[in-house]
Scaffold this motif. Structure first.
Motif, PDB file in Angstrom:
ATOM      1  N   PRO A 284       0.784  -1.238   0.000  1.00 19.21           N
ATOM      2  CA  PRO A 284       0.000   0.000   0.000  1.00 19.21           C
ATOM      3  C   PRO A 284       0.813   1.283   0.000  1.00 19.21           C
ATOM      4  O   PRO A 284       0.224   2.368  -0.059  1.00 19.21           O
ATOM      5  CB  PRO A 284      -0.841  -0.122   1.275  1.00 19.21           C
ATOM      6  CG  PRO A 284      -0.054  -1.019   2.154  1.00 19.21           C
ATOM      7  CD  PRO A 284       0.675  -1.975   1.263  1.00 19.21           C
ATOM      8  N   ILE A 292      -4.975   3.500  -1.733  1.00 22.07           N
ATOM      9  CA  ILE A 292      -6.163   3.247  -0.927  1.00 22.07           C
ATOM     10  C   ILE A 292      -7.235   2.629  -1.814  1.00 22.07           C
ATOM     11  O   ILE A 292      -7.152   2.655  -3.045  1.00 22.07           O
ATOM     12  CB  ILE A 292      -6.701   4.532  -0.254  1.00 22.07           C
ATOM     13  CG1 ILE A 292      -7.012   5.612  -1.294  1.00 22.07           C
ATOM     14  CG2 ILE A 292      -5.713   5.046   0.769  1.00 22.07           C
ATOM     15  CD1 ILE A 292      -7.598   6.888  -0.692  1.00 22.07           C
ATOM     16  N   TRP A 309     -14.148  -1.054   2.515  1.00 16.39           N
ATOM     17  CA  TRP A 309     -12.697  -0.964   2.650  1.00 16.39           C
ATOM     18  C   TRP A 309     -12.150   0.295   1.993  1.00 16.39           C
ATOM     19  O   TRP A 309     -11.138   0.844   2.440  1.00 16.39           O
ATOM     20  CB  TRP A 309     -12.053  -2.217   2.066  1.00 16.39           C
ATOM     21  CG  TRP A 309     -12.216  -3.407   2.965  1.00 16.39           C
ATOM     22  CD1 TRP A 309     -12.660  -3.406   4.260  1.00 16.39           C
ATOM     23  CD2 TRP A 309     -11.934  -4.768   2.657  1.00 16.39           C
ATOM     24  NE1 TRP A 309     -12.672  -4.681   4.760  1.00 16.39           N
ATOM     25  CE2 TRP A 309     -12.237  -5.550   3.804  1.00 16.39           C
ATOM     26  CE3 TRP A 309     -11.471  -5.422   1.521  1.00 16.39           C
ATOM     27  CZ2 TRP A 309     -12.069  -6.932   3.841  1.00 16.39           C
ATOM     28  CZ3 TRP A 309     -11.303  -6.804   1.555  1.00 16.39           C
ATOM     29  CH2 TRP A 309     -11.596  -7.549   2.697  1.00 16.39           C
ATOM     30  N   SER A 313      -9.907   2.565   4.401  1.00 18.01           N
ATOM     31  CA  SER A 313      -8.505   2.824   4.071  1.00 18.01           C
ATOM     32  C   SER A 313      -8.243   4.315   3.916  1.00 18.01           C
ATOM     33  O   SER A 313      -7.160   4.808   4.258  1.00 18.01           O
ATOM     34  CB  SER A 313      -8.089   2.057   2.810  1.00 18.01           C
ATOM     35  OG  SER A 313      -8.860   2.432   1.683  1.00 18.01           O
ATOM     36  N   TRP A 316      -7.855   5.514   7.488  1.00 16.90           N
ATOM     37  CA  TRP A 316      -6.576   5.097   8.055  1.00 16.90           C
ATOM     38  C   TRP A 316      -5.439   5.964   7.529  1.00 16.90           C
ATOM     39  O   TRP A 316      -4.554   6.365   8.287  1.00 16.90           O
ATOM     40  CB  TRP A 316      -6.296   3.636   7.716  1.00 16.90           C
ATOM     41  CG  TRP A 316      -7.296   2.666   8.243  1.00 16.90           C
ATOM     42  CD1 TRP A 316      -8.141   2.845   9.307  1.00 16.90           C
ATOM     43  CD2 TRP A 316      -7.579   1.363   7.730  1.00 16.90           C
ATOM     44  NE1 TRP A 316      -8.927   1.730   9.471  1.00 16.90           N
ATOM     45  CE2 TRP A 316      -8.610   0.804   8.535  1.00 16.90           C
ATOM     46  CE3 TRP A 316      -7.067   0.606   6.676  1.00 16.90           C
ATOM     47  CZ2 TRP A 316      -9.127  -0.473   8.303  1.00 16.90           C
ATOM     48  CZ3 TRP A 316      -7.578  -0.667   6.434  1.00 16.90           C
ATOM     49  CH2 TRP A 316      -8.593  -1.204   7.242  1.00 16.90           C
ATOM     50  N   TYR A 342       0.735   3.539   8.225  1.00 17.44           N
ATOM     51  CA  TYR A 342      -0.457   3.255   7.427  1.00 17.44           C
ATOM     52  C   TYR A 342      -0.375   1.861   6.814  1.00 17.44           C
ATOM     53  O   TYR A 342      -1.348   1.081   6.870  1.00 17.44           O
ATOM     54  CB  TYR A 342      -0.630   4.295   6.330  1.00 17.44           C
ATOM     55  CG  TYR A 342      -1.602   3.870   5.253  1.00 17.44           C
ATOM     56  CD1 TYR A 342      -2.955   3.707   5.527  1.00 17.44           C
ATOM     57  CD2 TYR A 342      -1.162   3.579   3.959  1.00 17.44           C
ATOM     58  CE1 TYR A 342      -3.849   3.290   4.551  1.00 17.44           C
ATOM     59  CE2 TYR A 342      -2.047   3.169   2.981  1.00 17.44           C
ATOM     60  CZ  TYR A 342      -3.383   3.018   3.276  1.00 17.44           C
ATOM     61  OH  TYR A 342      -4.262   2.584   2.310  1.00 17.44           O
ATOM     62  N   HIS A 346      -2.976  -1.221   7.429  1.00 25.27           N
ATOM     63  CA  HIS A 346      -3.700  -1.776   6.279  1.00 25.27           C
ATOM     64  C   HIS A 346      -3.507  -3.289   6.217  1.00 25.27           C
ATOM     65  O   HIS A 346      -4.469  -4.051   6.052  1.00 25.27           O
ATOM     66  CB  HIS A 346      -3.202  -1.103   5.002  1.00 25.27           C
ATOM     67  CG  HIS A 346      -4.036  -1.374   3.788  1.00 25.27           C
ATOM     68  ND1 HIS A 346      -3.949  -2.558   3.074  1.00 25.27           N
ATOM     69  CD2 HIS A 346      -4.976  -0.621   3.158  1.00 25.27           C
ATOM     70  CE1 HIS A 346      -4.795  -2.511   2.057  1.00 25.27           C
ATOM     71  NE2 HIS A 346      -5.430  -1.356   2.086  1.00 25.27           N
TER      72      HIS A 346
END
Length: 433
Positions: A284, A292, A309, A313, A316, A342, A346
């Motif tokens: 990610p 994301i 999600w 994301s 986050w 992050y 994730h």
């Protein structure tokens, strides 16, 4: 927006893609003091994603709440996504415990309603410049890291510099490609087609999912009295669908247990879908880059997790990088450290879910553990509630399959077998010899 002279950047963050993940990230970052350019390749502000379950899992409700979208979504007529699931052991029908709190929920809402809503909210957020008709054609590289994007715009080519570039541009992410982010692809043993019907009654007004082991289908009620029906058969049925898409789709739906009465409803869209929708997982982050939504992880559409999600994301990322990305607030090196945080979050939150989804995407029959949990959930309300939490992605696979949950499911099935067994000596005559 003018370039901050002290930084040499046009913006703190450039987000590529103004659908759910990108618009949410732009809003949440800007509220934390970050200057954001939100790029969208399409010029139409009402553009939306067509191939979608049109459902947001309950794990994303807190994000919708933080974005301030819940009142607007409910005003638009979104349907709370309560559901029942068919299995060969019967229907799993999660219900709140007597005297307990209501089950967690989010919403079924069509992307034609939701995408323009959240994009408009992003465009009206102070600190966000929504740039329609801007398609990323490359990345600006500087000192071994990404420092912006090159974009094709209605006015010609443009370079936009930023401390961080966010790829929210879907499973075929151009940002990920240009950044050379490694990824992994998992074959999907099913294909999918769906259509929208108006005035289609469903039992209890609830969403339905059919686990036909290994074929799948679902019917989700949405706003304006429109229900989305999708069929996700294993690829052994692909040739029949290619030869007669409409006939095969309608026959598949009519054959479902407690089938929705599609022949008395109005179909308002054509049947559309895809014969190849692999799952993707990518790292990610990269230096100066974050991914994301589907750009980072594309799940199996049969689970309806993509929208949830995407929103999670985005949240986050904003929580991890805002302090470091905002001009004049982060120290050198802070952005890299925040990207590490992050990426760690994730992976921790989604890797286990994706592992199970990739395995189930092989279109195999239920394995023993799945048979145990699904059969027990059809027979016991507590196990059904536990499964609802997992299906809503509110608990991890490890918590879903923890020893206590497995033991409980085993006990439920043992009681069921004992209750169904004939009494001892029932075959013998009652008369004495």
């Amino acid at each position: 927006m003018t370039r901050p002279e002290s930084t040499g950047y046009d913006y703190d963050v450039v987000v590529s893609g103004a659908s759910l993940a990108g618009s949410a990230a732009a809003i949440l970052l800007a509220r934390r003091g970050v200057r954001v350019a939100l790029l969208e390749r399409r010029s139409d502000p009402d553009a939306y994603k067509v191939l979608c379950t049109h459902s947001i899992t309950a794990n994303a409700y807190p994000v919708l709440d933080e974005l301030g979208l819940v009142p607007a979504i409910e005003k638009a007529g979104a349907v709370r996504n309560e559901a029942r699931w068919y299995t060969r052991w019967g229907w799993i029908e999660p219900k709140a415990a007597p005297g307990g709190p209501e089950l967690p929920y989010a919403y079924n809402i069509r992307r034609s309603t939701l995408d323009p809503m959240i994009r408009s909210r992003a465009g009206g957020t102070p600190g966000v410049d929504l740039l329609l008709g801007h398609q990323v054609t490359g990345l600006v590289r500087e000192a071994g890291r990404t420092a912006g994007v090159r974009a094709s715009t209605p006015q010609g080519e443009r370079e936009i510099r930023a401390r961080l570039v966010v790829g929210a541009d879907g499973k075929d992410s151009a940002v990920a490609k240009y950044a050379g982010v490694p990824g992994r692809e998992y074959e999907n043993g099913r294909f999918g087609y769906f259509a929208h019907f108006r005035d289609l009654p469903l039992h209890g007004g609830l969403g339905h999912t059919w686990f036909l082991d290994p074929d799948m289908a679902y019917a989700f009620p949405n706003e304006d009295g429109v229900t989305v029906i999708a069929v996700l058969p294993s690829k052994k049925w692909l040739q029949a669908f290619r030869e007669d898409l409409e006939g095969s789709f309608l026959a598949f739906v009519r054959a479902l247990p407690e089938a929705p009465p599609i022949d008395s409803a109005e179909r308002i869209t054509k049947i559309t879908g895809t014969v190849n929708y692999p799952l993707h997982s990518r790292r990610p982050t990269a230096p100066g880059v974050a991914l994301i939504g589907d750009a980072a992880l594309t799940g199996d559409p049969l689970w309806g997790v993509g929208c949830g999600w995407a929103l999670e994301s985005a949240q986050w990322l904003a929580e991890a990088v805002a302090q470091a990305a905002a001009t004049g607030r982060g120290a050198p090196g802070d952005l890299d450290a925040s990207l590490v945080a992050y990426a760690r979050r994730h992976r921790r939150r989604l890797r286990g879910h994706q592992y199970l989804a990739a395995d189930f995407a092989k279109a195999r029959p239920f394995n023993p553990l799945e048979r145990l949990m699904f059969s027990a959930a059809a027979r016991d309300e507590a196990v059904a509630r536990h499964m609802h939490l997992f299906g809503s992605r509110l608990i991890s696979p490890l918590r879903f399959l923890n020893p206590v949950a497995v033991a409980t499911a085993s006990a439920v099935n043992l009681r069921h077998r004992r209750a169904a067994a004939p009494p001892p000596h029932a075959h013998l005559s009652r008369t004495e010899p």
